[in-house]
Design a protein around this motif. Structure first.
Motif, short mmCIF file in Angstrom:
data_model
loop_
_atom_site.label_atom_id
_atom_site.label_comp_id
_atom_site.label_asym_id
_atom_site.label_seq_id
_atom_site.Cartn_x
_atom_site.Cartn_y
_atom_site.Cartn_z
N SER A 107 0.80 -1.36 -0.10
CA SER A 107 -0.07 -0.04 -0.13
C SER A 107 0.96 1.21 0.08
CB SER A 107 -0.90 0.01 1.06
OG SER A 107 -1.54 1.28 1.44
N ALA A 177 -7.96 -0.20 -0.30
CA ALA A 177 -8.41 -0.90 0.82
C ALA A 177 -8.19 0.11 1.79
CB ALA A 177 -8.05 -2.01 0.97
N GLU A 178 -6.97 0.44 2.01
CA GLU A 178 -6.46 1.58 3.00
C GLU A 178 -7.16 2.73 3.06
OE1 GLU A 178 -4.11 1.34 5.46
OE2 GLU A 178 -3.52 -0.77 5.19
N ARG A 179 -7.46 3.07 1.98
CA ARG A 179 -8.38 4.46 2.01
C ARG A 179 -9.81 4.27 1.84
NH1 ARG A 179 -5.09 6.66 -3.29
NH2 ARG A 179 -3.05 7.21 -2.26
N LYS A 180 -10.25 2.95 2.17
CA LYS A 180 -11.57 2.67 2.30
C LYS A 180 -12.53 3.23 1.23
CE LYS A 180 -11.57 2.75 7.46
NZ LYS A 180 -11.10 1.56 7.55
N ASP A 181 -12.07 2.98 0.06
CA ASP A 181 -12.77 3.35 -1.19
C ASP A 181 -13.78 2.42 -1.57
OD1 ASP A 181 -13.16 3.32 -4.17
OD2 ASP A 181 -11.57 4.88 -4.19
N GLU A 182 -14.86 3.03 -1.95
CA GLU A 182 -16.33 2.31 -2.03
C GLU A 182 -16.68 2.06 -3.58
OE1 GLU A 182 -19.01 4.27 0.49
OE2 GLU A 182 -18.23 3.76 2.27
N LYS A 209 -12.90 -6.04 2.19
CA LYS A 209 -12.99 -4.56 2.38
C LYS A 209 -12.84 -3.70 1.13
CE LYS A 209 -8.78 -5.75 5.21
NZ LYS A 209 -7.27 -5.86 5.30
N LEU A 210 -13.45 -4.19 0.07
CA LEU A 210 -13.57 -3.62 -1.01
C LEU A 210 -14.83 -4.07 -2.11
CD1 LEU A 210 -10.11 -3.39 -2.54
CD2 LEU A 210 -11.15 -1.47 -1.64
N ASP A 211 -15.49 -3.13 -2.62
CA ASP A 211 -16.51 -3.57 -3.42
C ASP A 211 -15.95 -4.29 -4.84
OD1 ASP A 211 -18.86 -3.96 -5.02
OD2 ASP A 211 -19.38 -2.01 -5.37
#
Length: 284
Positions: A107, A177-182, A209-211
């Motif tokens: 990351s 994933a670290e940035r919590k991207d949706e 953790k991701l879509d």
């Protein structure tokens, strides 16, 4: 006249330096060339030596890939964008000019512990597994524009990888994933066998953790497993990419033959050329 210049190159020099503006241009070229030589041979290695790293571990991965884990020593580490690469010098002084380019496989949000994914293919890469913890390393970089950070306004991403081409893409996925991207993400990953899928477990964990939708394409699938087989062709892509393909940005990293095939297929599926980003993975 031409034959005279060829016989006496000293006379030819006057032809290039006779006018003042020509002399200025050639002098400028000489100065820039000299500066580049000094920078590459002396200045850059000097600053690299001021920011050393230590090898923390060498972690085996599937597909004859090894993750080289580095920790910065006495500094904050390198700041990079996911998908970029750096030149690595191991054990010896950076003044020796024996660098090797590898992609970040961690990351971009964690600069205090960085990883590089390295497949054992060439003379140097086959020795990575033998590198001992505590070995000194130096980095030159980051380099490259193959990164999701350049396309923050897109509705989502489609990643298409083949073999070790997953390395820059796994860095992008870890960072998202670290940035919590949706945003919706699609990964189409071609491998020879199920056991050859590099970062298989890490990719499965990222789905929590991701879509993230993951499509594995196997050239030699096991008898007891269903799923996509063969090659990433137009029919396969048509089944999975969005119905409005221009709403996504596409990142492709694989061997040249696969990349050419995927690029043609995406064009036929009306993906805008400006939305296709490719990285040829020829560096070993």
């Amino acid at each position: 006249m031409r034959s005279l210049l060829m016989k006496n190159p000293v006379i030819g020099v006057g032809n290039y330096l006779g006018l003042f503006w020509k002399a200025v241009i050639w002098t400028g070229i000489a100065i820039v060339s000299l500066w580049l030589l000094i920078y590459v041979r002396l200045v850059k290695p000097y600053f690299m030596q001021k920011k050393p790293y230590l090898v923390e571990a060498v972690i085996p991965q599937r597909g004859n890939v090894w993750n080289l884990v580095l920790r910065p020593r006495g500094h904050g580490g390198i700041h990079f964008q996911p998908g970029q690469f750096a030149w690595i010098t191991l054990e010896i002084s950076p003044f020796r000019m024996r660098e090797h380019p590898f992609y970040f496989a961690s990351s971009a949000e964690k600069c205090d512990r960085i990883e590089f994914g390295i497949k054992a293919l060439g003379d140097f890469t086959k020795t990575i597994k033998d590198v001992k913890p505590g070995t000194k390393a130096f980095l030159d970089g980051p380099y490259g524009v193959f990164t999701t950070d350049r396309y923050e306004n897109t509705a989502g991403f489609v990643f298409i990888a083949g073999g070790i081409g997953i390395t820059p893409i796994i860095s992008m996925l870890f960072t998202l994933a670290e940035r919590k991207d949706e945003r919706p993400l699609l990964l189409i990953y071609a491998s020879k066998t199920w056991e050859d899928i590099t970062y298989r477990e890490e990719i499965a964990a990222l789905k929590d953790k991701l879509d993230l939708t993951v499509i594995h394409v196997l050239k030699e699938p096991p008898e007891d497993r269903s799923g996509e087989t063969g090659y990433v062709d137009q029919e396969l892509l048509k089944r999975y990419i969005p119905k409005r393909p221009a709403t996504r940005n596409y990142f492709i990293c694989a061997v040249p033959k696969m990349m050419d095939q995927v690029e043609r297929a995406l064009h036929d599926l009306e993906v805008p050329v400006t939305n296709i980003h490719m990285e040829h993975y020829n560096l070993v």
